[in-house]
Design a protein around this motif. Sequence first.
Motif, PDB file in Angstrom:
ATOM      1  N   GLU A 242       0.869  -1.289  -0.049  1.00 43.11           N
ATOM      2  CA  GLU A 242       0.118   0.133  -0.130  1.00 43.11           C
ATOM      3  C   GLU A 242       0.878   1.264   0.077  1.00 43.11           C
ATOM      4  O   GLU A 242       0.616   2.351  -0.694  1.00 43.11           O
ATOM      5  CB  GLU A 242      -0.827  -0.136   1.274  1.00 43.11           C
ATOM      6  CG  GLU A 242      -1.946   0.939   1.121  1.00 43.11           C
ATOM      7  CD  GLU A 242      -1.701   2.269   1.999  1.00 43.11           C
ATOM      8  OE1 GLU A 242      -2.271   3.593   1.712  1.00 43.11           O
ATOM      9  OE2 GLU A 242      -0.865   2.175   2.877  1.00 43.11           O
ATOM     10  N   ARG A 243       2.047   1.310   0.739  1.00 47.53           N
ATOM     11  CA  ARG A 243       2.912   2.463   0.823  1.00 47.53           C
ATOM     12  C   ARG A 243       3.723   2.633  -0.662  1.00 47.53           C
ATOM     13  O   ARG A 243       3.539   3.890  -0.998  1.00 47.53           O
ATOM     14  CB  ARG A 243       3.994   2.196   1.685  1.00 47.53           C
ATOM     15  CG  ARG A 243       4.806   3.425   2.034  1.00 47.53           C
ATOM     16  CD  ARG A 243       6.020   3.092   3.132  1.00 47.53           C
ATOM     17  NE  ARG A 243       5.623   2.328   4.329  1.00 47.53           N
ATOM     18  CZ  ARG A 243       6.367   2.400   5.071  1.00 47.53           C
ATOM     19  NH1 ARG A 243       7.922   2.660   5.114  1.00 47.53           N
ATOM     20  NH2 ARG A 243       5.989   1.969   6.545  1.00 47.53           N
ATOM     21  N   ALA A 244       3.819   1.624  -1.348  1.00 48.70           N
ATOM     22  CA  ALA A 244       4.465   1.746  -2.706  1.00 48.70           C
ATOM     23  C   ALA A 244       3.434   2.141  -3.625  1.00 48.70           C
ATOM     24  O   ALA A 244       3.894   2.993  -4.509  1.00 48.70           O
ATOM     25  CB  ALA A 244       4.918   0.385  -3.201  1.00 48.70           C
ATOM     26  N   TYR A 245       2.189   1.818  -3.556  1.00 49.32           N
ATOM     27  CA  TYR A 245       1.169   2.315  -4.303  1.00 49.32           C
ATOM     28  C   TYR A 245       0.767   3.880  -4.077  1.00 49.32           C
ATOM     29  O   TYR A 245       1.073   4.836  -5.073  1.00 49.32           O
ATOM     30  CB  TYR A 245      -0.139   1.706  -4.108  1.00 49.32           C
ATOM     31  CG  TYR A 245      -1.207   2.075  -4.918  1.00 49.32           C
ATOM     32  CD1 TYR A 245      -1.613   1.764  -6.119  1.00 49.32           C
ATOM     33  CD2 TYR A 245      -2.043   3.402  -4.206  1.00 49.32           C
ATOM     34  CE1 TYR A 245      -2.420   2.359  -6.803  1.00 49.32           C
ATOM     35  CE2 TYR A 245      -3.063   3.566  -5.059  1.00 49.32           C
ATOM     36  CZ  TYR A 245      -3.541   3.274  -6.370  1.00 49.32           C
ATOM     37  OH  TYR A 245      -4.617   4.066  -7.105  1.00 49.32           O
ATOM     38  N   ARG A 246       1.027   4.472  -2.757  1.00 47.22           N
ATOM     39  CA  ARG A 246       0.842   5.779  -2.228  1.00 47.22           C
ATOM     40  C   ARG A 246       1.930   6.498  -2.981  1.00 47.22           C
ATOM     41  O   ARG A 246       1.707   7.666  -3.238  1.00 47.22           O
ATOM     42  CB  ARG A 246       0.480   5.812  -0.834  1.00 47.22           C
ATOM     43  CG  ARG A 246      -0.826   5.703  -0.528  1.00 47.22           C
ATOM     44  CD  ARG A 246      -1.011   5.987   1.091  1.00 47.22           C
ATOM     45  NE  ARG A 246      -0.310   5.285   1.825  1.00 47.22           N
ATOM     46  CZ  ARG A 246       0.810   5.571   2.555  1.00 47.22           C
ATOM     47  NH1 ARG A 246       1.325   6.795   2.504  1.00 47.22           N
ATOM     48  NH2 ARG A 246       1.226   4.995   3.617  1.00 47.22           N
ATOM     49  N   ARG A 247       3.043   6.107  -2.946  1.00 47.85           N
ATOM     50  CA  ARG A 247       4.215   6.662  -3.223  1.00 47.85           C
ATOM     51  C   ARG A 247       4.533   6.645  -4.731  1.00 47.85           C
ATOM     52  O   ARG A 247       5.603   6.884  -5.256  1.00 47.85           O
ATOM     53  CB  ARG A 247       5.535   6.540  -2.556  1.00 47.85           C
ATOM     54  CG  ARG A 247       5.362   6.600  -0.732  1.00 47.85           C
ATOM     55  CD  ARG A 247       6.309   6.433  -0.062  1.00 47.85           C
ATOM     56  NE  ARG A 247       7.613   7.225  -0.589  1.00 47.85           N
ATOM     57  CZ  ARG A 247       8.005   8.465  -0.025  1.00 47.85           C
ATOM     58  NH1 ARG A 247       6.859   9.156   0.624  1.00 47.85           N
ATOM     59  NH2 ARG A 247       9.170   9.016  -0.504  1.00 47.85           N
ATOM     60  N   ASP A 248       3.637   6.127  -5.539  1.00 48.75           N
ATOM     61  CA  ASP A 248       3.786   5.858  -6.927  1.00 48.75           C
ATOM     62  C   ASP A 248       4.821   5.268  -7.483  1.00 48.75           C
ATOM     63  O   ASP A 248       5.507   5.264  -8.435  1.00 48.75           O
ATOM     64  CB  ASP A 248       3.744   7.164  -7.738  1.00 48.75           C
ATOM     65  CG  ASP A 248       2.540   8.234  -7.549  1.00 48.75           C
ATOM     66  OD1 ASP A 248       1.564   7.663  -7.611  1.00 48.75           O
ATOM     67  OD2 ASP A 248       2.744   9.361  -7.623  1.00 48.75           O
ATOM     68  N   LEU A 249       5.385   4.296  -6.730  1.00 45.50           N
ATOM     69  CA  LEU A 249       6.320   3.078  -7.022  1.00 45.50           C
ATOM     70  C   LEU A 249       5.503   2.087  -7.599  1.00 45.50           C
ATOM     71  O   LEU A 249       6.260   1.134  -8.449  1.00 45.50           O
ATOM     72  CB  LEU A 249       7.105   2.546  -5.735  1.00 45.50           C
ATOM     73  CG  LEU A 249       7.763   3.876  -5.139  1.00 45.50           C
ATOM     74  CD1 LEU A 249       8.258   3.332  -3.750  1.00 45.50           C
ATOM     75  CD2 LEU A 249       9.154   4.362  -5.938  1.00 45.50           C
TER      76      LEU A 249
END
Length: 436
Positions: A242-249
Amino acid sequence: MKVEKLKPSEQLCKIMSRIYDSKLTTVSGGNLSLKDQEGNIWVTPSGGDKGRYEISDILKILPDGKIEGTKKPSVETGIHQSILADRPEFKAVVHAHPAGLVAVSLLRELPETMIIPQVANSVKNIRLAAYGCPGSEELRNNVAKEFKENKQTNVAILENHGAFVASKIGLRDAFGIFKDLDFSIRIQAKAQNFLGKRPNLISQEQLEHYNNASCPKVETFNQAEIPEKEMQLRELICDFCERAYRRDLFTQNIGVISSRLNSHSFLITESGADNAQLTVDEVVKVRGVAVEEGKIPSKSVTLHKKIYDENPDINAIIMAAPENAMVFAVTDLEYDLKTIPECYIVLREDITKFPFGATINQQEDLAQYFKLKSPVAIVENDCYICTGNSLFNAFDKLEVVEFSAAAVINAKLLGSELKPINQDQVKEIKNKFGIF
């Protein structure tokens, strides 16, 4: 709860919020539609706060044309109705004005769709619809014409406007296509600006080989209970996803995480899972040559297993295609680590590029590469593979890869010559941080 299990009105609110939060539309731009099993079409209203729609804002259009709801339908509702009527196989339509799609609409050109496999597979016979004033019958006819006359088409870019994306599966799928296409266009734009020519593309033959490669049939096992340690790792994978999604990774569809559980098993994200809201049930346990019953792991599971088997010090693997770093994956440009000390300290040695398809054809080579060289590899037109001794460590490498690539691209935009760290400075870093 998965988006598909929500009521139509809830789905529209959820996906419109996701579009807005992904910076793919303004607070007032864009509209969505969803057809239910009874043939009713649910649509977003005209105006309002796109990032904060309430269920009561959504309208329902019955098959006889009667509209239920308190708000006024979007001025482009007619376009949605035409697409869904002319192509009854479609269940949902997404329309908005993200920067990438608008950029090509201003040029009145079609983007490349063979840059990354996810877009090459999902975008079918993309078309360019002639300009028309928003809300006009002219625009409705221009867009409808492209979908009606081209039976494979699921995306139409509107001249000087935005795009309409339709899906046979549902609203979340339409959004995934929409987001990945815009993402791919931004990679294309940056690559062309940086290199002065179009990026390298995947051939149809390469794509077919990539698509035809499937996971071998494996044994399954039933796991009635999940031990506490394993549950904590599952939750950690969900958190980093979810963090990778939020940070556009990651995008909704692009990105895989795995983490070693013990010497003979590891956890990996499920095939087709939504990276924006991964749940612990969508994490798959792989034990030896067997996988958790009733689940399908990521297509890259055999590569992850090979890397873990050959590298006992690697405890986590992340495969991702972050926007700025992908500029180096779709061009002949080398990814230079000699930018800032942190980049060299975290990523260690020069990153090697492997050809498209290496995740299938060169699994042994990749496993040996991580044993002997850098903890990060580039697979052309596909992804970056970041390894680490923990999930945090692998995620750190992914972020450093993307942040450093963004810095290099911004330096290029500033127009002066890039001045990397020299060899003496590299030697000093190696001595200081024990890099051998």
